[in-house]
Design an enzyme around this catalytic site. Structure first.
Site, PDB file in Angstrom:
ATOM      1  N   TRP A  40       0.701  -1.204  -0.082  1.00 57.64           N
ATOM      2  CA  TRP A  40      -0.056  -0.021  -0.078  1.00 57.64           C
ATOM      3  C   TRP A  40       0.804   1.227   0.082  1.00 57.64           C
ATOM      4  O   TRP A  40       0.323   2.447   0.400  1.00 57.64           O
ATOM      5  CB  TRP A  40      -0.970  -0.099   1.301  1.00 57.64           C
ATOM      6  CG  TRP A  40      -2.185  -0.936   1.423  1.00 57.64           C
ATOM      7  CD1 TRP A  40      -3.532  -0.658   0.579  1.00 57.64           C
ATOM      8  CD2 TRP A  40      -1.991  -2.229   1.512  1.00 57.64           C
ATOM      9  NE1 TRP A  40      -4.038  -1.821   0.795  1.00 57.64           N
ATOM     10  CE2 TRP A  40      -3.321  -2.872   1.171  1.00 57.64           C
ATOM     11  CE3 TRP A  40      -0.960  -3.136   2.037  1.00 57.64           C
ATOM     12  CZ2 TRP A  40      -3.678  -4.177   1.663  1.00 57.64           C
ATOM     13  CZ3 TRP A  40      -1.316  -4.511   2.200  1.00 57.64           C
ATOM     14  CH2 TRP A  40      -2.709  -5.002   1.806  1.00 57.64           C
ATOM     15  N   TYR A  81      -6.984   4.981  -0.763  1.00 60.57           N
ATOM     16  CA  TYR A  81      -8.422   4.467  -0.285  1.00 60.57           C
ATOM     17  C   TYR A  81      -8.462   3.905   0.983  1.00 60.57           C
ATOM     18  O   TYR A  81      -9.370   3.967   1.581  1.00 60.57           O
ATOM     19  CB  TYR A  81      -8.886   3.512  -1.245  1.00 60.57           C
ATOM     20  CG  TYR A  81      -8.176   2.166  -0.863  1.00 60.57           C
ATOM     21  CD1 TYR A  81      -8.989   1.145  -0.430  1.00 60.57           C
ATOM     22  CD2 TYR A  81      -6.837   1.774  -1.588  1.00 60.57           C
ATOM     23  CE1 TYR A  81      -8.501  -0.088  -0.125  1.00 60.57           C
ATOM     24  CE2 TYR A  81      -6.412   0.521  -1.202  1.00 60.57           C
ATOM     25  CZ  TYR A  81      -7.335  -0.307  -0.536  1.00 60.57           C
ATOM     26  OH  TYR A  81      -6.575  -1.661  -0.200  1.00 60.57           O
ATOM     27  N   CYS A 132      -7.027  -4.822  -1.347  1.00 58.45           N
ATOM     28  CA  CYS A 132      -8.197  -5.490  -0.959  1.00 58.45           C
ATOM     29  C   CYS A 132      -9.054  -6.011  -1.823  1.00 58.45           C
ATOM     30  O   CYS A 132      -9.421  -7.178  -1.862  1.00 58.45           O
ATOM     31  CB  CYS A 132      -9.164  -4.528   0.089  1.00 58.45           C
ATOM     32  SG  CYS A 132      -9.842  -3.160  -0.576  1.00 58.45           S
ATOM     33  N   HIS A 138     -13.409  -0.505   1.654  1.00 56.89           N
ATOM     34  CA  HIS A 138     -12.828  -1.943   2.027  1.00 56.89           C
ATOM     35  C   HIS A 138     -13.594  -2.950   1.134  1.00 56.89           C
ATOM     36  O   HIS A 138     -14.673  -2.855   1.485  1.00 56.89           O
ATOM     37  CB  HIS A 138     -12.406  -1.989   3.265  1.00 56.89           C
ATOM     38  CG  HIS A 138     -11.613  -3.196   3.735  1.00 56.89           C
ATOM     39  ND1 HIS A 138     -10.493  -3.775   3.130  1.00 56.89           N
ATOM     40  CD2 HIS A 138     -12.027  -4.370   4.558  1.00 56.89           C
ATOM     41  CE1 HIS A 138     -10.147  -4.785   3.500  1.00 56.89           C
ATOM     42  NE2 HIS A 138     -10.989  -5.336   4.115  1.00 56.89           N
ATOM     43  N   ASP A 144     -12.592 -12.375   4.639  1.00 57.48           N
ATOM     44  CA  ASP A 144     -11.854 -11.278   4.304  1.00 57.48           C
ATOM     45  C   ASP A 144     -10.259 -11.719   4.234  1.00 57.48           C
ATOM     46  O   ASP A 144      -9.596 -11.865   5.196  1.00 57.48           O
ATOM     47  CB  ASP A 144     -11.896 -10.012   5.124  1.00 57.48           C
ATOM     48  CG  ASP A 144     -11.077  -8.853   4.682  1.00 57.48           C
ATOM     49  OD1 ASP A 144     -10.552  -8.843   3.611  1.00 57.48           O
ATOM     50  OD2 ASP A 144     -11.351  -7.747   5.635  1.00 57.48           O
TER      51      ASP A 144
END
Length: 690
Positions: free
Chosen positions: A241, A520, A277, A335, A358
């Site tokens: 990220w 984000y 994600c 997310h 997840d």
């Protein structure tokens, strides 16, 4: 004495079984069937045919490296006169000379995976065993006794059979949808999905136990959640990220799961760089759909990352409006995770249906970076004592946000608590169309309702509850940030800080408005605009509108592929030294990729897709590349590199050849990249006829 029965060959009737088991896309050169449902095979014997009066046939099915009957990975059963539901069985359908037509049945709770089918033929005490066939067994959403059974046929078409979809990004104020090629029936994907299970530490530690547990979608989906990321094992995706992707592929550039899964397989199960994600969720969705578990990708706007499990997100800002990272918990702009459909016999009644999973590596669960499956119904009820990872998922959609300000003297003052900021517009692709379906009501009761607060108290029974003082100055001042209607990447534009004085007294204050680029996941970048007004008087019962100009030249080099800018407005009253804060995330739109299909859309007939995109920037685009793929339209990805610069305001056009492989609805997915314009997405639905 009768001659010994000898098996010559087997006809596995790929076409017939593929059609009846909804596996035609996988059955071109192999047998792939769904558990709990009979399939047909034809056995040819050498020299003579089967004679029931003198021959006995037994069948052995085995899966895994150490098949044993006690573990459910091996079964032996005799030829019978009729099909037995719920068990391994074989029965005669008909006989023509030396050919015997058979139906093989599997139990609806059989482990999924590769199987070997052997036949033991006994004639007058003489016994021979023959290797008859190999087949792959999948979960079966069409079988009522299967834990993944889904009654609605339109839902099965969407969540099991659909090879393409839409994933939602942007912000809750401006929802952006991107296309995705799941491609679960593309060549080699099924083998890769099963290899993913075989690379799991659970399989490596105890293969026999692991294979026996593959009858349970809860177990399989949890293993998959851990294996889609590579944090603990030889899983698929490496998450990153920090906007440094030179040695891999920018997460925003992916347009499908197929290329990712093939890269992992081809490299000998080396990590694929990079994922974020929605990429983790989409690849996991492909794996589950391929294995037969209904699945869909979910987007949660203003998603909380609660690191200490108290269901409170504390955000601390200094007097310059900057978030103090070390002391603050994160709220992601959005997310993505996925949901899988299954019964939960391991939980209390009522918690069947959609389960949140997840695979993005955030927090460890039982020592491993995975999350779920967690019952969505349990989340809504605040029942966080259910497995797996319910408190974390509950916080993502329903945590309260407490904003603090750290003053220049080091003291900290609480600004307000927001109980309705987290978990907005929870979204997924609608069934049968490319529109957004809002499923917020599945995860939570209406914000502020008695039921919602009771669920929060139930989930948060051991922690402190902050009073619900939304804004301490609500009866005096209200702040809001308004934006221009057209905010396109490459343009200059204005945002407006709006102050409403609803009191009968003049308010003397100072104001600061700051715009910064943001990822984000909430990571702030450099400033791209700022305005400070140390002396601002707001007349009684009046509104003041303060413009802030945001110029392309100031955000050009700092805007990342999320295309997001965060605007913060901090107001301080001179007399009381009290602060008010407002913020808004702005999504800048990319140019549109226009797609035109040339030719008659028929199976096995060449089509041409014409692609065009306009450069909206004030500078040329260099290193332009189109990437194109679509399940059943292209053999893998097609990459078109453009050597010439694309001048400001000009339109770039190129063409790519397609070869449709089967009839029905297909989605052509396109990504456009250049040095200054990244992750521009487009798609076109193509209906292919015979």
């Amino acid at each position: 004495m009768a001659k010994q029965l000898t098996l010559e060959k087997c006809d596995l009737e790929y076409k017939k079984n593929g059609k009846s088991h909804w596996t035609s896309g996988l059955c071109r050169d192999r047998l792939v069937v769904r558990r709990g449902q009979p399939f047909s095979i034809n056995m040819f014997f050498q020299g003579r045919g089967f004679e029931a009066s003198v021959d006995k046939l037994y069948f052995i099915v085995e899966t895994g490296p150490y098949p044993i009957e006690a573990a459910g990975t091996k079964a032996k059963f005799a030829l019978s006169d009729s099909v037995y539901e719920g068990a391994w069985a074989a029965s005669v359908v008909g006989q023509e000379g030396n050919m015997l037509r058979l139906t093989i049945s599997s139990p609806p709770n059989a482990p999924i995976g590769y199987y070997k089918l052997s036949v033991e033929a006994i004639t007058e005490s003489q016994s021979n065993t023959f290797s008859a066939a190999s087949f792959t067994l999948l979960f079966n959403p069409w079988c009522q006794a299967d834990l993944v059974y889904m009654e609605n046929d339109e839902f099965r078409k969407e969540y099991v059979m659909n090879q393409h979809g839409i994933i939602f990004q942007g912000s809750y104020k401006y929802v952006n949808k991107i296309p995705w090629n799941f491609g679960q029936f593309e060549d080699g994907i099924l083998d890769t999905c099963i290899e993913l299970l075989d690379m799991s530490p659970k399989f490596i530690k105890d293969p026999s136990h692991d294979c026996s547990q593959r009858n349970n979608p809860v177990y399989v989906s949890r293993v998959m959640s851990a294996m889609v990321n590579c944090n603990d094992d030889k899983g698929i995706l490496y998450g990153r990220w920090d906007n440094i992707y030179n040695d891999g592929i920018n997460p925003m550039a992916w347009i499908g799961s197929v290329d990712i899964l093939r890269k992992w397989k081809k490299s000998g199960c080396q990590q694929v760089k990079y994922g974020q994600c929605w990429v983790f969720a989409a690849v996991a969705c492909t794996v589950l759909r391929c294995l037969g578990i209904p699945a869909r990708v979910i987007t949660n706007y203003n998603s909380a990352h609660d690191s200490n499990a108290n269901l409170i997100i504390e955000v601390i800002t200094d007097e310059a409006g900057k978030i103090l990272k070390k002391d603050s918990e994160m709220i992601w702009n959005y997310h993505c995770w996925l949901e899988a459909w299954m019964a939960r016999p391991d939980l209390q009644p009522g918690y069947n249906g959609w389960q949140a999973i997840d695979p993005t590596p955030q927090e460890k669960s039982e020592g491993t970076y995975c999350c779920g499956p967690s019952s969505v119904k349990a989340i809504k009820n605040g029942d966080v004592n259910t497995k797996y990872d319910a408190p974390f998922v509950f916080a993502e959609v329903n945590a309260d946000v407490v904003n603090w300000i750290r003053k220049g003297d080091g003291s900290t003052e609480k600004l307000y608590t927001k109980t309705a900021k987290v978990g907005l517009m929870i979204s997924t692709k609608a069934v049968g169309k490319d529109e957004r379906e809002d499923i917020t009501h599945n995860y939570k009761h209406p914000e502020g309702s008695h039921e919602e607060r009771e669920a929060f108290k139930k989930a948060n029974h051991t922690n402190k509850l902050y009073p619900r003082d939304e804004y301490p100055l609500d009866n005096m001042l209200k702040l809001k940030i308004k934006v221009s209607p057209d905010m396109n990447k490459g343009n200059d534009f204005d945002v407006f800080g709006v102050i409403n004085n609803i009191s009968t007294m003049e308010q003397k204050c100072q104001l600061m408005i700051v715009a910064r680029t943001v990822s984000y996941n909430g990571q702030l970048g450099p400033e791209c605009s700022r305005k400070e007004m140390p002396f601002l008087n707001i007349e009684p019962v009046s509104e003041k509108k303060i413009p802030l100009r945001i110029q392309y030249s100031n955000y050009r080099d700092h805007l990342n592929e999320s295309n997001l800018i965060k605007v913060k407005m901090l107001l301080q009253l001179h007399e009381s030294r009290t602060f008010l804060l407002a913020e808004r995330d702005i999504y800048l739109q990319n140019p549109e990729i226009k797609i035109r299909i040339l030719g008659e859309p028929k199976k096995f007939r060449k089509l041409v897709a014409e692609l065009s995109v306009k450069n909206p920037l004030q500078i040329p685009l260099l290193g332009a590349v189109f990437t194109v793929e679509g399940a059943g339209l292209t053999q893998g990805q097609k990459i078109i590199e453009i050597n010439e610069p694309v001048e400001p305001g000009s339109t770039l056009t190129t063409r790519v050849d397609l070869m449709p492989q089967w009839r029905g609805l297909h989605k052509l997915v396109v990504n456009f990249e250049s040095d200054k314009m990244k992750a521009v997405k487009g798609y076109w639905n193509v209906i292919i006829g015979d």
